[in-house]
Design an enzyme around this catalytic site. Structure first.
Site, PDB file in Angstrom:
ATOM      1  CE1 TYR A 231      -7.471  -3.224   7.975  1.00 20.81           C
ATOM      2  CE2 TYR A 231      -6.568  -5.441   7.111  1.00 20.81           C
ATOM      3  CZ  TYR A 231      -6.665  -3.994   7.144  1.00 20.81           C
ATOM      4  OH  TYR A 231      -6.123  -3.273   5.659  1.00 20.81           O
TER       5      TYR A 231
ATOM      6  CB  SER B 114     -12.129  25.122 -29.974  1.00 17.86           C
ATOM      7  OG  SER B 114     -12.011  24.295 -31.143  1.00 17.86           O
TER       8      SER B 114
ATOM      9  CD  GLU C 253     -18.138  22.048 -20.931  1.00 19.99           C
ATOM     10  OE1 GLU C 253     -18.688  21.252 -21.862  1.00 19.99           O
ATOM     11  OE2 GLU C 253     -17.439  22.777 -21.242  1.00 19.99           O
TER      12      GLU C 253
ATOM     13  CB  SER D 293      -0.739  -0.030   1.309  1.00 24.41           C
ATOM     14  OG  SER D 293      -0.349  -0.108   2.269  1.00 24.41           O
TER      15      SER D 293
ATOM     16  CG  ASN E 182      -5.522  -5.126  12.019  1.00 25.79           C
ATOM     17  OD1 ASN E 182      -4.593  -4.797  10.799  1.00 25.79           O
ATOM     18  ND2 ASN E 182      -5.963  -6.083  12.385  1.00 25.79           N
TER      19      ASN E 182
ATOM     20  CD  GLN F 199      -3.404  -2.274   0.957  1.00 25.67           C
ATOM     21  OE1 GLN F 199      -3.209  -2.959   1.981  1.00 25.67           O
ATOM     22  NE2 GLN F 199      -3.103  -2.523  -0.025  1.00 25.67           N
TER      23      GLN F 199
ATOM     24  CE  LYS G 259     -17.604  26.261 -28.794  1.00 15.90           C
ATOM     25  NZ  LYS G 259     -17.457  25.045 -28.786  1.00 15.90           N
TER      26      LYS G 259
ATOM     27  CB  THR H 276     -39.961  25.570 -12.503  1.00 13.28           C
ATOM     28  OG1 THR H 276     -41.159  26.070 -13.060  1.00 13.28           O
ATOM     29  CG2 THR H 276     -39.996  26.570 -11.149  1.00 13.28           C
ATOM     30  CG  HIS H 277     -40.839  22.049 -15.098  1.00 12.35           C
ATOM     31  ND1 HIS H 277     -40.880  20.592 -14.831  1.00 12.35           N
ATOM     32  CD2 HIS H 277     -41.671  22.674 -14.151  1.00 12.35           C
ATOM     33  CE1 HIS H 277     -41.890  20.222 -14.133  1.00 12.35           C
ATOM     34  NE2 HIS H 277     -42.170  21.470 -13.590  1.00 12.35           N
TER      35      HIS H 277
END
Lengths: 453, 453, 453, 453
Positions: free
Chosen positions: C316, C276, C289, C22, C109, C321, C282, C154-155
Site C-alpha cells: 500500500y 438555443s 453530443e 478521504s 489497507n 487513494q 435550433k 464507409t468513410h
C-alpha cells in the site's frame, strides 16, 4: 564494447543488450552528436584540456565522421551501444587513443540532452514552416472563394449563414496559436545542458556561455541536476503536436462531412482521394480520415511520455530513454500530414450552389428576432416569438419565409417588412462587429491574417 | 497501381500516397493475409464461385507467395498500397488474370480485420508464454530463497517483517490476472469478420461457419457493420499490455530500490547491469528502469487507440488504420522486456543479512499491540499504548526492544513477557491466516501458484 | 482525532489534513464499510477474539450505524479522517471502548480494498442492467423498423444499401462485448482482501474462506502483499467504462449526423432535444453530443488511474487513494448517460423516404461488378469495368442506372439484364451469408440477439 | 424553463435534463458571468441598444445579483439550465421583462467562453502564486542548509557528491518553467470571445475592443467561428497543470525515498505526517505520496479534454461542456497540494551526518579518472583504470580510498597523491563551471534564483 566495462567482469546478456541499446532510434541524432562534440572539443581546448594539435585532430576526425553520416557511408557496429558510443568508437579508429580525450568532463547524460535539444531546434522550424504553408493555403482559399455563402452550424445543426471565407479562416487562427506555442517552446529548448556532466557539473574550467553561443543556444542551464533530467521540452513538444493534431482533426471532420453526398459542399481532387477494393463507385477522403485518426495517436504519444516522467527520482534515470521515439514519430506524422492536407485543401472543388441551397430560411430566425428587437421588444420575448414562428412553419410544412401575413399576425407581427428578413446575404452583412461574418469584418480579418504569413 | 483506380481520372499525389500507404507496417500481416486468402479461396470454391481447377491454381499461387514470405524473397513494389494489394498483385504475376477472382465478395475491410485478428491470436500466446516464464522464475525464487526474512513496507516505510518468498510471490498473482485477461481476450478475438464484405455482407453463398473453422476462429461475427469496424480486441489487447506494463513497473521500482546502496538487499548480475560513460564505479539497473519507463509508453499506446476510436461513425473509416502500429509496438515491447526481466531476476544475488539487519524492532509494534490484545485490551487502546512505547523509544534514542521493564511499567505493561515480543521470526509465524506471510501460509500459496504454471 | 496518534507529538497541519482526508469521497463506501465490519466482527468472534456478548454488542452498534446511514441521520465530524474512522468513532459513541476491539487484526489497507470491491460488485450489475436496457431498445427498434432500407456508409461515403434493422443491431453487439467484459471483471473483483492486514496478513486465526462467503466473494486473495495494493479491478472497470464510452460515442456520432438537415434520417423527440438561447429555430442533439464528449472524459479517467499506478513500489502507498473518485465519476456518468440514450433512441422518429432517397444508384456498383462476376469475369476486371461505368455516369451527369445500352456496350456489357441490377431491395437480399444485411440473415441475427437480453 | 422553449412542444425528459444541465459545476462561474453581463450591458448601451435608463436598471440588477452570490444568498432553481439562465432568470425577477434585453446579440456560446476565460485569468495567478511560494521555500532551504553535502544519484545509484543546496535548487527551475508557461498561457487566454454570438458574430454595432478593455482582455478574438469553439486555453492549462504535477511527483518521489529508514536523510514534521490504523510505529509521508499520485490524475484530466476535443466539427458542439470540470479539479488539486508541500519542505529536518556517511569513496571514481586525465592520460583510458580500481576494491572488500599504494601500482598509478583524491568536499569544489555543484557555482545560481522570486 560499451564505454563503461572497466568495473564489470561479465558481459551483458544479449537480450538485455538488445533491450538496452538505443542505437536503432538515436541514430537520428548523428549529425547533432557530432556538432555537439565539435563544440565540446572547442570548449576543452579553450579550457586547456586539449592542445591546439589535439583539438585539430579531434575536430578533423569529427568532420570526417560528419561527412560519413551525410554521405551515408558510416558503418555502425553491433557493439555500438548508442550514437555517442558509435561516434567515439569511430573517432578512435580515425585518430587513435587521442579520441579518448573527447569525453573528458562530459557524460552521456548531458550529451544526449544536448543532442536532442539540437535536433528539436531544427525540427520545430520545419513543423512551423509546414503549418505556415497550410495557413497560406487557407488564406488563399479565403480570397479565392470570396463571396460564397454557406450555412454555418452549431451542434451540426444549421445555425446561421456565413461566408465560406470566414469558415476557411476559422482554421487559420488555431494554427497561429500552434505556431506561437512552438516559438515559445523553441526559446525554452535553447537552454544548454552540455557541461553539466553526469549530474554534478564538470570538473574542468569550461566556458559554458561560450559553448551555448557556439551551438546556437541562448543560455546554459543553471542547475546541472535539473539539466540532465529536464524533459519538459519533450513533453511540451508532444503537447504542441497533439494540439496541432486536434486542430487538424476538427478541420478533417468538417471536410469529411462536407464531401459526403448529403452535404455535397466539397469534392476532393482525385489526387487526394482513394477508392475501394470492392465498391467501384467509392471516392473516399482517406487523407482527412488519417488526419483525424492520427490526432488520437498524437495524444497517445504525449500521454506515454508524461506517464513515463511521472514519479521518477531526480537527475538521470534510464526511463528517459523513452523520450526520443515519440518525438520522432510525432514530427514525422506532422511533416507527412501537413503538406498533404495543404495540397488537398488547395485542390478542393467547392459547390456554391449546394451551399446556398442548404441555407434554410429558418436559419434566419435570429434575424427575425433581431428585427423585433429593433422595434423595442426585449430579445427574450422576440426569441420566443421567433420560436413560435418556426414551430408554426413546421406545423404548416412550409418554409419559414413562406408564412403569410395572416400567419405573422397570429404571432403579433404586423409590419410587412418581416417578409424581407429572410435574405442570407443581408443577414451576413449585419454581423459586422469585429470577428463577425460580414464581408467588411472578414476582409479586415483577412488582412490581419495576411500579416502573419 | 491501386486496386480501385477504375473511376479515377488522376493518379494520387505522391505525398498523399506516402501518407496513405500502410505497407510499411502491415507487411507484418503477410503470413496471415495469405492464410486468410487461402481460406477464402476455399470458401469461394465451396460456394461455387471458383472451379476446382481455379481453386487449385489460386491455392498454389498463394502457397508460392507464402513460401516467398517465409524465405524472405518476396519483392514489394512501390505501387503496392498495402499487404493485400501486394499479395493480389503477386498472385496475378504468378497465375495471371485468374488472380482477379480471389477478391470476389470480399473487401479489404473484412480482410484486414481478419488478418489482424489472426496475427493477434498468434501474438497473445507468445506474450502469455513470456508471462508464464516470468511467473516460473518468481516461483523458483520463492522456493530457492525459502526462509529469508526481510522488512515489508507500506508507504515505503518499514512496516512488518515478511518472508522474501512471500514478496516474490506477490508479483506472481498480478501476472496471473494478466494471463487470465489475455485468455479471455483471445476468446473474444476469435470471432471471424471474413465474409462481411465492405460493410453489408457478401453476395456469394459463402459458408462463414466453415470459414471460421478453417481459420481457427470460434464463430463468425454476427453483424457485418460491426465486424468491419470492431476494434475492441485491439483496445483490450493494449489495455492488457498496459496492465502488464504497470505490473512490471511496480516490480521494477522495487528492484531498483533494493539494489541501491541504501537498501542493499539485491545485487544485479553484471550480465543485466550497465555502467556509466563518465563514472567508473557505476552499476546501473537500466533494464528495470526501462521496464518502468516503458509502462508509461504502453499506457500511451492504449490512449492513442482509444482516442482514435472515439467519435468515429460506424463501419469502416480510414482512421482505423492507426490500429496496427501500437499493437506491434506493444507486443515487441513485452516480448523484449519479459525475458530480460526473467533473466535478471533469475540471476539476482540476495543479501539476507542486510535484509535481516533492516528489521527494526519498531516493526514489531503491531505484535506488541497484539500481545496486549491477547490480554483482553481493546485493540484501539493497545495500539495507542504501543504508539507511546515507540515514542518513548525514540525519545530515549533506544531500539524499541531495549526498553526496560521500568519503561514498560510507565506504559502500564507489567508482564515481562513483553520483552519476548520482538522476534521477527515469531512475528512472521503468527500471520498464519490464508494469504499471510507465515511459512505455512506461504507454503500453501506456493502450492497454489505451482498449479498455475 | 486520527486512529494513529499514539506515537505523534504534534497534530496535523490543517491544510495537510484537508489534503489527506478521504471522507469527502469515501463516504460513498459507508454501507459497504459497515457490511465489511459486521462480517469482520463475525470472523473475530469465530476466531475467539470476541466473546458472544462482545460480538452481539458490536453487531448491534454497527446495525444502528447502518440505519443511520440509510436514513441519512449519521453525523460526520471534522476530525473523521475517512469513512472507516467515522464508523469506528461512532461505534465508540454507541458501545464504548469495546468498539476498539473491532479493528483487531485488521488494517485500513485491507478494509478499504474490501469496501471498494463490495461497492463495485454492486455497481457493475447496475451498469450491466443499463446496458441491457439499451440493448433491448436496439432490438425493439430493429423489430419496429423492419423493412426500412437506408444507405450504408464507409468513410462516411455512401457505400451499399442496408436494412435499418441491421444498422440498429450493429450497436447491439459492442454492448454485448461490454457486458461480457464486465461479467468477467465482476468475477475478478470477487476476490477478498479482508484478513490481509496492513500487508503481511493477520495474526489472529481468522477463517478467510468463511469471511469471503459471508461477504459474497468467491475466494480470499492468495497473497496479502498483493491484496492490499491490487487495483487491477479499478483499472479494468475504468477500461470497461471507457470502452462503453467509445461505443456510445460512435452511436452518438451517427445519430448526430442522421439528425442533420442534410441527412434528415432521424428526428429527435422534443423530450430529448435542446434549443438555443440565441437562435430560435435550433433543435440540438445535446444528449448525443454529451455522450460523445463524455467518451473523452472516460478515457481520461482510465489514464489518470493507470498513470497513478505506474511505478509504485509494492503493497500500500497513499497514491492509491486516487482510485475512488474516477470510479465514482465513471459509474455516475454511465448511469446518467445510458438511460437517456435509451429514451432518446426509443423516441426517435425515422424518415424512411429520406433514407430511400439517399440510395444513389452508384451504391449498387458492387452489384454491377457481381453481375459481371456471375458471367465468369474475374472480380478485379469486373470492378474496373464498374468503376468505368461510374466515371461515365459522372461525366454524363446522369445516375448510374440511367446509362443507356449504348453506354453499357462501350463498356463491353451487352446483356440488357444489366439495367435490372439497380434495385436496392434485391441488392440487400443477395447479402445473405450469415451476418449480412439480407432480411433472412438479419432475422437470424435478431433471434440471436434476443437470446441475450 | 429553458431560454429556448419557443419552438418546442414537449418538455424535456427529466433524466435528459439532469444529464444536460451544467449548473452543478458552472455555478463556479457565477461572479464571472455577472461581470461579463455588466460589460455586455455597457456595450449594448454604447451601441444604442439600451437606453441610459435601461442600462442603469440592468446594471443595478446585476450588481444586486453579484452581491447575492458574494453573500451566498442567491437561490438557484431546479429549472435553471445553467449559470447564465439562472442569472437572467433572477434579473427578470428583479427588474421585470427589461431583463430580456440583456441577451440581445449575445449567445451562451460566446458568453460561456468569456466567463471561463475570466475565471481562468483569475485562477492562473493563484496557481502562479502558490508555485512562487514553493520556489521561495526551496531557495530558503538552499540558504539554510548551506554547506551540507550529500550523495547525488543517477539511476538511483550513488553517483557523485553534491551540495544539498544544489539539490534543493534543482526543483526550483522546473517550477520556473511552469510559471513561464502559465504566464504565456495567460496572455493567450486574454483574447475575448464576447461579441461573437452563437457562431457568426453579432448583428449589433458593439465595440468589441472596448469590451475587451472593460473586461481586462488584451484583444477581441478575430474569428467568431473559432472564438466560440476554441478550447486551446483549456488544454494548455491542463497541460501546465499536468507538468506541474509531474514536477511535484519527482520531488515527492525523492522525498519519500529520503525519509525511508534506509536513506534516512530527512525526517518529516509530525504536522505533515500520518500514521497507521494498525501499526503503531508508522510515520508515513502521505502528503508526498498524494502529490505523486495526483500527478497521474492530472495527466488523466489533460487526456480527457484532448480526447473530447478530437474530431469535433468546428464551432460550438455540446461536447465542449466537458471542459470545465477538469479545470476546476486541476486548479483545486494544485491549490491544495502546493501549500502543503511548501509547509512540509519548510519543516523537514535534515540529517547531514547520514548524508555524509552515505558518500561512499567509490563515488569519487570520476575524480580519480580526472586525476589521471590531468596527468595527460586520455579520459577513456583513465575511466577504464578507475573502473579496474573499483573492481579491485570490491574484490578486496575494502573501500576504494583504502587501496594501498601496492594496489595502485598494479593499476599503473604511482603518484601517492592518488590517495588524496577521495575528499568529497574537494570533489564538489572542482565542479565549478556554471550550473555545477561547487559552492561558488551554487552561490551564483542562488543569486539567479532569488531574482526570480
Amino acid at each position: 564494447m560499451p564505454l563503461w566495462s572497466g568495473r564489470f567482469t561479465g558481459t551483458m546478456n544479449p537480450t538485455a543488450w538488445d533491450l538496452n541499446t538505443s542505437l536503432p532510434f538515436d541514430q537520428r541524432l548523428a549529425a547533432q552528436d557530432v556538432r555537439g562534440s565539435v563544440a565540446w572539443a572547442g570548449a576543452l581546448h579553450r579550457a586547456g584540456v586539449l592542445t591546439p594539435d589535439e583539438h585539430a585532430q579531434i575536430t578533423d576526425g569529427l568532420q570526417t565522421i560528419a561527412t560519413e553520416f551525410a554521405e551515408n557511408t558510416f558503418t555502425f557496429h553491433e557493439s555500438d551501444e548508442d550514437i555517442h558510443t558509435a561516434v567515439e568508437r569511430r573517432l578512435g579508429e580515425l585518430i587513435g587513443p587521442l579520441a579518448g580525450k573527447l569525453h573528458t568532463g562530459r557524460s552521456r547524460n548531458d550529451q544526449v540532452a544536448t543532442d536532442f535539444r539540437l535536433w528539436m531546434l531544427e525540427a520545430i522550424p520545419q513543423v512551423d514552416a509546414a503549418l505556415h504553408t497550410l495557413q497560406t493555403t487557407l488564406v488563399q482559399r479565403a480570397e479565392a472563394d470570396w463571396g460564397v455563402i454557406m450555412p454555418g452550424y452549431t451542434h451540426l445543426q444549421r445555425a446561421q449563414p456565413i461566408l465560406l471565407s470566414h469558415w476557411w479562416l476559422s482554421f487559420f487562427w488555431p494554427l497561429q496559436r500552434d505556431r506561437e506555442r512552438l516559438g515559445q517552446l523553441a526559446a525554452r529548448t535553447a537552454v544548454l545542458p552540455l557541461g553539466c556532466g553526469a549530474l554534478a557539473g564538470t570538473a574542468f574550467p569550461v566556458d559554458r556561455a561560450g559553448l551555448a553561443d557556439a551551438l546556437g543556444f541562448s543560455i546554459p542551464a543553471q542547475n546541472s541536476l535539473d539539466a540532465v533530467s529536464d524533459r519538459d521540452f519533450v513533453a511540451e513538444f508532444l503537447f504542441c503536436a497533439a494540439t496541432v493534431g486536434v486542430h487538424l482533426s476538427k478541420l478533417a471532420e468538417a471536410v469529411i462531412l462536407f464531401t459526403t453526398a448529403e452535404f455535397g459542399f466539397f469534392t476532393l481532387a482525385d489526387a487526394y482521394s482513394t477508392g475501394s477494393s470492392l465498391m467501384p463507385q467509392k471516392k473516399n477522403p482517406d487523407v482527412f480520415e488519417l488526419a483525424r485518426g492520427k490526432a488520437g495517436t498524437l495524444i497517445g504519444l504525449l500521454v506515454g511520455l508524461l506517464a513515463t516522467l511521472k514519479g521518477l527520482p531526480s537527475t538521470y534515470d534510464k526511463d528517459l530513454q523513452e523520450d526520443k521515439t515519440p518525438v520522432f514519430q510525432a514530427t514525422d506524422t506532422l511533416l507527412a500530414l501537413l503538406p498533404v492536407l495543404t495540397g488537398a485543401l488547395d485542390t478542393i472543388t467547392i459547390h456554391p450552389a449546394r451551399m446556398r441551397a442548404a441555407i434554410d430560411p429558418a436559419m434566419l430566425a435570429t434575424d427575425l428576432a433581431d428585427f423585433l428587437v429593433k422595434k423595442g421588444i426585449p430579445f427574450r420575448e422576440a426569441h420566443a416569438t421567433a420560436g413560435k414562428a418556426v414551430r408554426l412553419a413546421i406545423e404548416k410544412e412550409t418554409p419559414l419565409d413562406q408564412l403569410t401575413m395572416e400567419d405573422w399576425q397570429t404571432l403579433g407581427i404586423t409590419d410587412p417588412a418581416v417578409t424581407q428578413v429572410f435574405d442570407p446575404q443581408k443577414s451576413i452583412e449585419t454581423r459586422n462587429a469585429l470577428g463577425g461574418t460580414a464581408p467588411d469584418a472578414v476582409r479586415q480579418q483577412l488582412n490581419e491574417s495576411k500579416k502573419l504569413i
